[in-house]
Scaffold this active site. Sequence first.
Site, PDB file in Angstrom:
ATOM      1  N   ASP A  12     -16.073  20.075 -43.534  1.00  0.00           N
ATOM      2  CA  ASP A  12     -15.974  18.618 -43.695  1.00  0.00           C
ATOM      3  C   ASP A  12     -14.836  18.184 -44.616  1.00  0.00           C
ATOM      4  O   ASP A  12     -14.918  17.149 -45.289  1.00  0.00           O
ATOM      5  CB  ASP A  12     -17.311  18.046 -44.222  1.00  0.00           C
ATOM      6  CG  ASP A  12     -18.459  18.383 -43.289  1.00  0.00           C
ATOM      7  OD1 ASP A  12     -18.234  18.445 -42.076  1.00  0.00           O
ATOM      8  OD2 ASP A  12     -19.583  18.580 -43.793  1.00  0.00           O
ATOM      9  N   LYS A  15     -10.638  17.781 -41.483  1.00  0.00           N
ATOM     10  CA  LYS A  15      -9.768  18.472 -40.517  1.00  0.00           C
ATOM     11  C   LYS A  15      -9.480  17.609 -39.295  1.00  0.00           C
ATOM     12  O   LYS A  15      -8.350  17.559 -38.807  1.00  0.00           O
ATOM     13  CB  LYS A  15     -10.426  19.789 -40.066  1.00  0.00           C
ATOM     14  CG  LYS A  15     -10.687  20.763 -41.200  1.00  0.00           C
ATOM     15  CD  LYS A  15     -11.485  21.959 -40.739  1.00  0.00           C
ATOM     16  CE  LYS A  15     -12.920  21.677 -40.350  1.00  0.00           C
ATOM     17  NZ  LYS A  15     -13.816  21.265 -41.439  1.00  0.00           N
ATOM     18  N   GLY A  39     -18.430  18.756 -36.826  1.00  0.00           N
ATOM     19  CA  GLY A  39     -18.405  17.305 -36.631  1.00  0.00           C
ATOM     20  C   GLY A  39     -17.104  16.807 -37.217  1.00  0.00           C
ATOM     21  O   GLY A  39     -16.944  16.776 -38.433  1.00  0.00           O
ATOM     22  N   HIS A  40     -16.140  16.511 -36.359  1.00  0.00           N
ATOM     23  CA  HIS A  40     -14.803  16.102 -36.809  1.00  0.00           C
ATOM     24  C   HIS A  40     -14.616  14.618 -36.535  1.00  0.00           C
ATOM     25  O   HIS A  40     -14.626  14.190 -35.384  1.00  0.00           O
ATOM     26  CB  HIS A  40     -13.724  16.948 -36.104  1.00  0.00           C
ATOM     27  CG  HIS A  40     -13.808  18.411 -36.446  1.00  0.00           C
ATOM     28  ND1 HIS A  40     -12.965  19.360 -35.938  1.00  0.00           N
ATOM     29  CD2 HIS A  40     -14.641  19.080 -37.304  1.00  0.00           C
ATOM     30  CE1 HIS A  40     -13.281  20.543 -36.436  1.00  0.00           C
ATOM     31  NE2 HIS A  40     -14.294  20.397 -37.265  1.00  0.00           N
ATOM     32  N   GLN A 221     -15.635  24.282 -39.434  1.00  0.00           N
ATOM     33  CA  GLN A 221     -16.298  24.723 -40.671  1.00  0.00           C
ATOM     34  C   GLN A 221     -15.231  24.943 -41.755  1.00  0.00           C
ATOM     35  O   GLN A 221     -14.188  24.315 -41.692  1.00  0.00           O
ATOM     36  CB  GLN A 221     -17.126  26.000 -40.430  1.00  0.00           C
ATOM     37  CG  GLN A 221     -18.381  25.807 -39.580  1.00  0.00           C
ATOM     38  CD  GLN A 221     -18.105  25.691 -38.096  1.00  0.00           C
ATOM     39  OE1 GLN A 221     -17.518  26.561 -37.500  1.00  0.00           O
ATOM     40  NE2 GLN A 221     -18.551  24.603 -37.485  1.00  0.00           N
ATOM     41  N   THR A 236     -21.741  30.397 -41.674  1.00  0.00           N
ATOM     42  CA  THR A 236     -21.909  30.255 -40.235  1.00  0.00           C
ATOM     43  C   THR A 236     -21.636  31.620 -39.603  1.00  0.00           C
ATOM     44  O   THR A 236     -21.405  32.606 -40.312  1.00  0.00           O
ATOM     45  CB  THR A 236     -21.011  29.124 -39.687  1.00  0.00           C
ATOM     46  OG1 THR A 236     -21.392  28.875 -38.324  1.00  0.00           O
ATOM     47  CG2 THR A 236     -19.524  29.465 -39.766  1.00  0.00           C
ATOM     48  N   THR A 298     -25.325  16.187 -38.612  1.00  0.00           N
ATOM     49  CA  THR A 298     -26.775  16.118 -38.824  1.00  0.00           C
ATOM     50  C   THR A 298     -27.209  14.910 -39.660  1.00  0.00           C
ATOM     51  O   THR A 298     -28.411  14.655 -39.776  1.00  0.00           O
ATOM     52  CB  THR A 298     -27.259  17.395 -39.553  1.00  0.00           C
ATOM     53  OG1 THR A 298     -26.519  17.501 -40.777  1.00  0.00           O
ATOM     54  CG2 THR A 298     -27.027  18.634 -38.717  1.00  0.00           C
TER      55      THR A 298
HETATM   56  P1  GDP Z   1     -14.095  17.583 -40.750  1.00  0.00           P
HETATM   57  O1  GDP Z   1     -15.349  18.193 -40.266  1.00  0.00           O
HETATM   58  O2  GDP Z   1     -13.294  18.494 -41.616  1.00  0.00           O
HETATM   59  O3  GDP Z   1     -13.252  17.012 -39.627  1.00  0.00           O
HETATM   60  O4  GDP Z   1     -14.517  16.365 -41.674  1.00  0.00           O
HETATM   61  P2  GDP Z   1     -15.685  15.279 -41.359  1.00  0.00           P
HETATM   62  O5  GDP Z   1     -15.227  14.392 -40.287  1.00  0.00           O
HETATM   63  O6  GDP Z   1     -16.989  15.959 -41.186  1.00  0.00           O
HETATM   64  O7  GDP Z   1     -15.788  14.557 -42.761  1.00  0.00           O
HETATM   65  C1  GDP Z   1     -14.698  13.923 -43.343  1.00  0.00           C
HETATM   66  C2  GDP Z   1     -15.055  12.448 -43.566  1.00  0.00           C
HETATM   67  O8  GDP Z   1     -14.132  11.882 -44.457  1.00  0.00           O
HETATM   68  C3  GDP Z   1     -14.953  11.598 -42.318  1.00  0.00           C
HETATM   69  O9  GDP Z   1     -15.897  10.565 -42.401  1.00  0.00           O
HETATM   70  C4  GDP Z   1     -13.542  11.052 -42.359  1.00  0.00           C
HETATM   71  O10 GDP Z   1     -13.399   9.811 -41.674  1.00  0.00           O
HETATM   72  C5  GDP Z   1     -13.373  10.846 -43.843  1.00  0.00           C
HETATM   73  N1  GDP Z   1     -12.016  11.003 -44.367  1.00  0.00           N
HETATM   74  C6  GDP Z   1     -11.035  11.870 -43.996  1.00  0.00           C
HETATM   75  N2  GDP Z   1      -9.977  11.776 -44.810  1.00  0.00           N
HETATM   76  C7  GDP Z   1     -10.274  10.818 -45.723  1.00  0.00           C
HETATM   77  C8  GDP Z   1      -9.602  10.278 -46.870  1.00  0.00           C
HETATM   78  O11 GDP Z   1      -8.493  10.674 -47.219  1.00  0.00           O
HETATM   79  N3  GDP Z   1     -10.255   9.306 -47.576  1.00  0.00           N
HETATM   80  C9  GDP Z   1     -11.491   8.863 -47.235  1.00  0.00           C
HETATM   81  N4  GDP Z   1     -12.064   7.919 -47.990  1.00  0.00           N
HETATM   82  N5  GDP Z   1     -12.165   9.348 -46.173  1.00  0.00           N
HETATM   83  C10 GDP Z   1     -11.577  10.335 -45.433  1.00  0.00           C
HETATM   84  P1  IMO Z   2     -17.108  21.054 -39.710  1.00  0.00           P
HETATM   85  O1  IMO Z   2     -16.269  21.673 -38.618  1.00  0.00           O
HETATM   86  C1  IMO Z   2     -20.058  21.594 -42.872  1.00  0.00           C
HETATM   87  C2  IMO Z   2     -23.046  24.761 -42.324  1.00  0.00           C
HETATM   88  C3  IMO Z   2     -24.484  24.348 -42.107  1.00  0.00           C
HETATM   89  C4  IMO Z   2     -25.193  25.544 -42.715  1.00  0.00           C
HETATM   90  C5  IMO Z   2     -24.300  26.711 -42.335  1.00  0.00           C
HETATM   91  C6  IMO Z   2     -24.759  27.457 -41.082  1.00  0.00           C
HETATM   92  O2  IMO Z   2     -17.543  19.667 -39.416  1.00  0.00           O
HETATM   93  O3  IMO Z   2     -16.465  21.219 -41.033  1.00  0.00           O
HETATM   94  P2  IMO Z   2     -24.748  26.880 -38.482  1.00  0.00           P
HETATM   95  O4  IMO Z   2     -25.319  25.723 -37.728  1.00  0.00           O
HETATM   96  O5  IMO Z   2     -23.286  27.060 -38.320  1.00  0.00           O
HETATM   97  O6  IMO Z   2     -25.479  28.151 -38.220  1.00  0.00           O
HETATM   98  O7  IMO Z   2     -25.024  26.527 -40.037  1.00  0.00           O
HETATM   99  O8  IMO Z   2     -23.006  26.153 -42.110  1.00  0.00           O
HETATM  100  N1  IMO Z   2     -22.076  24.150 -41.373  1.00  0.00           N
HETATM  101  C7  IMO Z   2     -21.204  23.179 -41.702  1.00  0.00           C
HETATM  102  N2  IMO Z   2     -21.042  22.504 -42.846  1.00  0.00           N
HETATM  103  N3  IMO Z   2     -19.222  21.348 -41.838  1.00  0.00           N
HETATM  104  C8  IMO Z   2     -19.359  22.035 -40.673  1.00  0.00           C
HETATM  105  O9  IMO Z   2     -18.476  21.925 -39.660  1.00  0.00           O
HETATM  106  C9  IMO Z   2     -20.416  22.977 -40.554  1.00  0.00           C
HETATM  107  N4  IMO Z   2     -20.843  23.802 -39.573  1.00  0.00           N
HETATM  108  C10 IMO Z   2     -21.848  24.518 -40.083  1.00  0.00           C
HETATM  109  O10 IMO Z   2     -24.773  23.155 -42.763  1.00  0.00           O
HETATM  110  O11 IMO Z   2     -25.162  25.437 -44.118  1.00  0.00           O
HETATM  111 MG    MG Z   3     -17.410  17.843 -40.289  1.00  0.00          MG
END
Ligand code: GDP
Ligand code: IMO
Ligand code: MG
Length: 421
Positions: A12, A15, A39-40, A221, A236, A298
């Site tokens: 998270d 990316k 979840g991107h 991840q 993971t 989630t």
């Molecule tokens: P990923 O899994 O690495 O793609 O990241 P996620 O999408 O799960 O979580 C990143 C969250 O931060 C998302 O809600 C994005 O919209 C938000 N986000 C990304 N870059 C920035 C930033 O520079 N500032 C803020 N405030 N939010 C950001």
């Molecule tokens: P993105 O790509 C954050 C975590 C789960 C759990 C562990 C194992 O959005 O960064 P799994 O379902 O893979 O067997 O769970 O890894 N986890 C993540 N945490 N971002 C993710 O993906 C994740 N994918 C799995 O919460 O702790």
């Molecule tokens: Mg994510």
Amino acid sequence: MVDVILGLQWGDEGKGKIVDYFADNYDVVARFQGGPNAGHTLYVDGKKIVLHQIPSGIFHEEKTNLIGNGVVLDAVTLKRECENVAAFGVNYKKNLFISERAHLILPTHRAIDKASELSKGNEKIGSTLKGIGPAYMDKTGRNGLRVGNLLDKSFTTEYIKLRLKHQKILESFNFQEDISAWEEEFFEAIEFLKEFKIVNGEYFINEKIQQGQRVLAEGAQGSMLDVDFGTFPFVTSSSTISAGVCTGLGIAPQKIKEVFGVSKAYCTRVGSGPFPTELNDETGELIRKTGSEFGATTGRPRRCGWIDLVALKYTCMINGTTKLIMTKADVLDAFEQLSVCSSYKINGEETNEVPFQMTRVDIQPVLKTFKGWNRDISSLKSEKELPGEMKTYVDFINQYLGVKVRYISNGPGRDQLISVD
Ligand code: GDP
Ligand code: IMO
Ligand code: MG
């Protein structure tokens, strides 16, 4: 050549936004591991969309997107996601390709994930319950079904054989759940999947590289969730690091050029497991609230804490990170004082290394404190506008890691990214 964008923390890191931003410079965007546990989040025309299976280049009309062999694919999630992106005018049938070697997640994989987590009680991994672990177990255990098998006449028979094995596992867990609805959805989605361009991914991508096309590999991840180098067993089940690009796409290591490592300006983790800099106090709560730190897959609240430079230096090392991208810097706008973890104290002894068993030792973070910039940076556009306090903070990180921050993200929007020298 191939460049990589991957997460350096526990996932998270942002990316999705970064891949979407960089996709303009590439011809192909490819996922190499993970599955719908990812979840991107992207903003397209100001509207939020979360991608779980589809590469984050999908909103760029002329780009090819590939789901590589290293991914585990949930056909049901993919179908739903395709419907979502189609609402944005994306022609996924034209731009999305799937490797025939990618393994399928079956409804019983999801059930086993759930049963396994329940059986662990307080020691559960906190998995996303998407069936990731069981699907990868069937891959390495040489039982799994792959996307290419869909076209076999014997697919249903093979499916039933594997389901029987899974039912025995479920019985051993004493776990019962009616999966008939899941199965119905699964077979519908399988028919949908057959309409895709299913390709021999390794030839497909190597031909493109040979033609001079540029490939961007999108990690899911984060490196601290890597099955080998993460906080095992709270990880993971895939290789989330740059080495995973080779096995997850069929690309030779010498083809990889830049490895962009993404890290938040602080740190989060969702699910169980060690997190040395975690803040179980008002500061952690403020980060969670300001950064909207709730899981994109989630919805779970993310655990929050200060940036952990010991872990970051470790993940820079194992990935061969060439450039750093610092995201969510704007979330720290609210703070008068910031901290970074510059070493660990383990059983009273100070160290700069990530230990073998983070779960079994008592780790105290040694913190270094900085003055916060304490002003709104979300509308800044260039390096010269960045506050002096932020420069001091980033300079320390650069020096500590020996890798430089090249971009600072100051908001979730596509245009909120500042290039720094
Ligand atoms: P990923 O899994 O690495 O793609 O990241 P996620 O999408 O799960 O979580 C990143 C969250 O931060 C998302 O809600 C994005 O919209 C938000 N986000 C990304 N870059 C920035 C930033 O520079 N500032 C803020 N405030 N939010 C950001
Ligand atoms: P993105 O790509 C954050 C975590 C789960 C759990 C562990 C194992 O959005 O960064 P799994 O379902 O893979 O067997 O769970 O890894 N986890 C993540 N945490 N971002 C993710 O993906 C994740 N994918 C799995 O919460 O702790
Ligand atoms: Mg994510």
